[in-house]
Scaffold this active site. Structure first.
Site, short mmCIF file in Angstrom:
data_model
loop_
_atom_site.label_atom_id
_atom_site.label_comp_id
_atom_site.label_asym_id
_atom_site.label_seq_id
_atom_site.Cartn_x
_atom_site.Cartn_y
_atom_site.Cartn_z
N HIS A 275 -8.13 -2.89 -1.25
CA HIS A 275 -8.86 -3.70 -2.33
C HIS A 275 -8.77 -3.68 -3.73
O HIS A 275 -7.42 -2.95 -4.35
CB HIS A 275 -10.35 -3.63 -1.24
CG HIS A 275 -11.57 -4.42 -1.70
ND1 HIS A 275 -11.19 -5.08 -2.63
CD2 HIS A 275 -13.12 -4.36 -1.46
CE1 HIS A 275 -12.33 -6.54 -2.20
NE2 HIS A 275 -13.80 -5.39 -2.03
N HIS A 314 -2.72 -11.32 -1.74
CA HIS A 314 -3.70 -11.84 -0.85
C HIS A 314 -3.86 -12.78 0.34
O HIS A 314 -3.47 -13.43 0.46
CB HIS A 314 -4.36 -12.15 -2.25
CG HIS A 314 -5.57 -12.16 -2.49
ND1 HIS A 314 -6.73 -13.41 -1.99
CD2 HIS A 314 -5.65 -11.75 -3.81
CE1 HIS A 314 -7.79 -12.72 -2.25
NE2 HIS A 314 -7.17 -11.94 -3.44
N ASP A 370 -4.94 -7.35 -9.38
CA ASP A 370 -4.24 -5.97 -9.81
C ASP A 370 -3.35 -5.70 -10.67
O ASP A 370 -3.13 -4.47 -11.09
CB ASP A 370 -4.39 -5.16 -8.45
CG ASP A 370 -6.18 -4.69 -7.91
OD1 ASP A 370 -7.31 -5.16 -9.09
OD2 ASP A 370 -6.56 -5.23 -7.02
N1 CMC Z 1 4.52 -6.21 0.11
C1 CMC Z 1 4.38 -6.09 0.77
N2 CMC Z 1 4.79 -7.48 1.96
C2 CMC Z 1 3.47 -7.39 2.38
C3 CMC Z 1 2.37 -7.42 1.45
C4 CMC Z 1 3.30 -6.44 0.19
N3 CMC Z 1 2.00 -6.21 -1.30
N4 CMC Z 1 1.25 -7.67 1.49
C5 CMC Z 1 1.53 -8.77 2.60
N5 CMC Z 1 2.80 -7.85 3.48
C6 CMC Z 1 3.57 -8.37 4.79
C7 CMC Z 1 2.45 -7.73 6.01
O1 CMC Z 1 3.10 -6.61 6.08
C8 CMC Z 1 2.99 -9.03 6.76
O2 CMC Z 1 4.32 -9.06 6.95
P1 CMC Z 1 4.79 -8.88 8.13
O3 CMC Z 1 4.27 -11.18 9.21
O4 CMC Z 1 5.97 -9.76 8.32
O5 CMC Z 1 4.22 -7.84 9.28
C9 CMC Z 1 2.04 -10.17 6.16
O6 CMC Z 1 2.33 -10.33 4.35
C10 CMC Z 1 0.51 -11.08 5.57
O7 CMC Z 1 -0.02 -9.27 5.41
P2 CMC Z 1 -0.99 -9.04 6.02
O8 CMC Z 1 -1.44 -8.00 5.42
O9 CMC Z 1 -1.49 -9.80 7.24
O10 CMC Z 1 -1.97 -10.12 4.80
P3 CMC Z 1 -4.08 -9.98 4.75
O11 CMC Z 1 -4.07 -11.15 4.49
O12 CMC Z 1 -4.03 -9.17 5.74
O13 CMC Z 1 -3.52 -8.63 3.30
C11 CMC Z 1 -3.75 -7.90 1.14
C12 CMC Z 1 -3.85 -9.00 2.46
C13 CMC Z 1 -4.53 -7.93 0.05
C14 CMC Z 1 -4.57 -6.45 2.04
C15 CMC Z 1 -1.93 -7.47 0.77
O14 CMC Z 1 -1.35 -8.66 1.07
C16 CMC Z 1 -1.87 -6.41 0.45
O15 CMC Z 1 -2.30 -5.11 0.99
N6 CMC Z 1 -1.61 -5.69 -1.11
C17 CMC Z 1 -1.57 -4.42 -1.43
C18 CMC Z 1 -2.68 -4.47 -1.70
C19 CMC Z 1 -3.85 -5.36 -3.10
O16 CMC Z 1 -2.60 -5.70 -4.04
N7 CMC Z 1 -4.62 -5.00 -2.65
C20 CMC Z 1 -5.19 -5.82 -3.74
C21 CMC Z 1 -5.96 -7.64 -3.27
S1 CMC Z 1 -6.37 -8.15 -5.05
C22 CMC Z 1 -7.84 -7.29 -5.66
C23 CMC Z 1 -8.99 -7.41 -4.16
O17 CMC Z 1 -9.19 -8.06 -3.88
O18 CMC Z 1 -9.34 -6.26 -3.97
#
Ligand code: CMC
Length: 438
Positions: A275, A314, A370
């Protein structure tokens, strides 16, 4: 049969049910069925009834809200209907905070009064300094912020009167006014520097810079470009509808605890690396990559499942994050003053390679808010640990607005999700001598 209903047939029993559809005024805002309407769907009298199962709220609306609208596919973000691009260009953080909290842009008189109120609530009780002094020199400032904002509840006990409009106003002024002071004091403590008190002549972001960076000068004068850049970053971070931190604010607040304790919970949620802690992690990642040449190897590791590309992806934005676009423009203005942050070139290379790569295209992973904010913050002289704190300060207005909306919503009750129980059937206590090793 009414046309705003959903007909569901339970193939276990062959029975059909008609469930009302709850439709927002404009279809782009979505429609929903009420999950309790599913409970009538049963296979027998003693069946508990059907629930919906949605572990991370992937498709569950937890509230009705009139504050912020996000369209993840189209990359739209609006506060109270106003596009984020217009607010970032024309508004100030405090004006935007007023809009988010009260629903309308303030008149000139109202804005003056609002800014004056916030400015006069920036001081903190001297005893709070004793809390700060108790932390280790290397304590994370976000940990200090979470703890000291919770401690404010013990100073302002009128905060317990959560339904009293006068108390709501006071806690709003105090929270928005004091968060920068707590944040700056946490920073000064970690540097071993004397605390710098608020200066009421300065703007909200200018005063934060003063409390953080004032040295021996009699009067601190913030650089106007950096002051405006910080104000724009604060506008971008002010609210983002039902994200993890805001959900914590509403969920904890639904127990009717005071707003300081609920903000502490929301800030704790924001602290996590998935987050608001992500901006700090982005900088660590770019530093680890080290040079543009290191980018392809790093991306290969991410694709192989060794960690994530921080600042990418995201839950809602599946096209682009409009905040990231604005931040890139702010970066140019900041670098004119501070000089270019060398990590920017590595960041741009990460973005270029990732956006051409099938892995990221298929999963709709784009730079989020971010990705570039940390590069700017670093160029402005903030240490990495301050990045999530710089997110929490402006998000406070969003948290308070969402909390007030929740308190005024007659449909809201204490948040209490259901579960699907998968554990043991009833069994009986076994005495120690009769237990077998697992
Ligand atoms: N790098 C590599 N792979 C990723 C990433 C990433 N940053 N984000 C998602 N994926 C992949 C994930 O491994 C999954 O792949 P698969 O379908 O093969 O298993 C797929 O994309 C979907 O990911 P998810 O975890 O189901 O997606 P989510 O909607 O639950 O997660 C997120 C959203 C923001 C937590 C995630 O994209 C992430 O961990 N990003 C990195 C951390 C980040 O930058 N966070 C800041 C968010 S914006 C500011 C805020 O709101 O706080």
């Amino acid at each position: 049969m009414a046309n705003n209903t959903l007909t569901v047939t339970d193939n276990r029993t062959g029975k059909s049910y008609e469930i009302p559809i709850f439709q927002a005024a404009n279809p782009i805002y979505g429609a929903a069925i009420r999950a309790p309407d599913l409970r009538q769907i049963k296979t027998s009298e003693d069946d508990f009834g059907l629930m919906s199962y949605d572990p991370a709220f992937m498709n569950t609306a937890s509230c009705q809200s009139r504050i912020t609208f996000v369209d993840g596919e189209k990359g739209i973000l609006r506060y109270r209907g106003y596009p984020i691009e217009e607010l970032a260009e024309k508004s100030t953080y405090l004006e935007t905070a007023y809009l988010i909290l009260y629903g309308e842009l303030p008149t000139e008189v109202r804005l003056k009064e609002w800014v004056q109120k916030i400015t006069f609530h920036t001081m903190i009780h001297e005893n709070i300094k004793k809390f700060m002094d108790g932390f280790h020199h290397d304590a994370h400032p976000m940990g200090m912020l979470v703890s000291t904002v919770a401690a404010l509840s013990t100073f302002y006990t009128d905060g317990k009167n959560i339904f009293d409009p006068q108390s709501q106003k006071m806690q709003t002024y105090r929270l928005i006014g004091k968060m920068p002071t707590l944040a700056a004091f946490a920073y000064r403590h970690s540097r071993g520097l004397p605390y710098a008190y608020p200066d009421n002549d300065l703007s909200y972001p200018g005063n934060l810079l003063n409390m953080l960076f004032k040295m021996t000068e009699v009067k601190y004068r913030p650089n106007p470009i950096l002051e405006r850049a910080l104000d724009v970053l604060f506008i971008l971070h002010a609210d983002h509808e039902q994200n993890c931190g805001t959900n914590a604010m509403r969920s904890v607040g639904s127990s009717h605890v005071d707003s300081y304790s609920a903000v502490a919970a929301a800030a704790a949620a924001l602290y996590g690396p998935l987050h608001g802690g992500a901006n700090e992690e982005v900088l660590r990642m770019l530093t680890e990559i080290g040079s543009k040449d290191g980018v392809p190897g790093f991306i290969k590791k991410v694709k192989a499942g060794e960690g994530r590309l921080m600042g990418f992806g995201h839950r809602v934005y599946k096209n682009y994050d409009p905040r990231a676009k604005i931040i890139k423009q702010v970066a140019d203005q900041v670098f004119e003053v501070t000089g270019r942050n060398p990590l920017l070139d590595i960041g741009l290379e990460v973005e270029r390679i990732a956006l051409e790569d099938d892995y990221f295209i298929k999963r709709k992973l784009y730079p989020n808010v971010d990705f570039y904010s940390g590069i700017i913050y670093q160029a402005m002289g903030f240490p990495l640990e301050m990045f999530p704190v710089l997110f929490a300060i402006p998000r406070t207005s969003g948290w308070v607005a969402q909390w007030l909306e929740m308190l005024g919503d007659p449909e809201q009750k204490i948040a209490r999700p259901r579960q699907l129980y998968l554990g043991s059937e009833e069994r009986h206590y076994v005495t120690m001598s009769e237990r077998k090793a697992a």
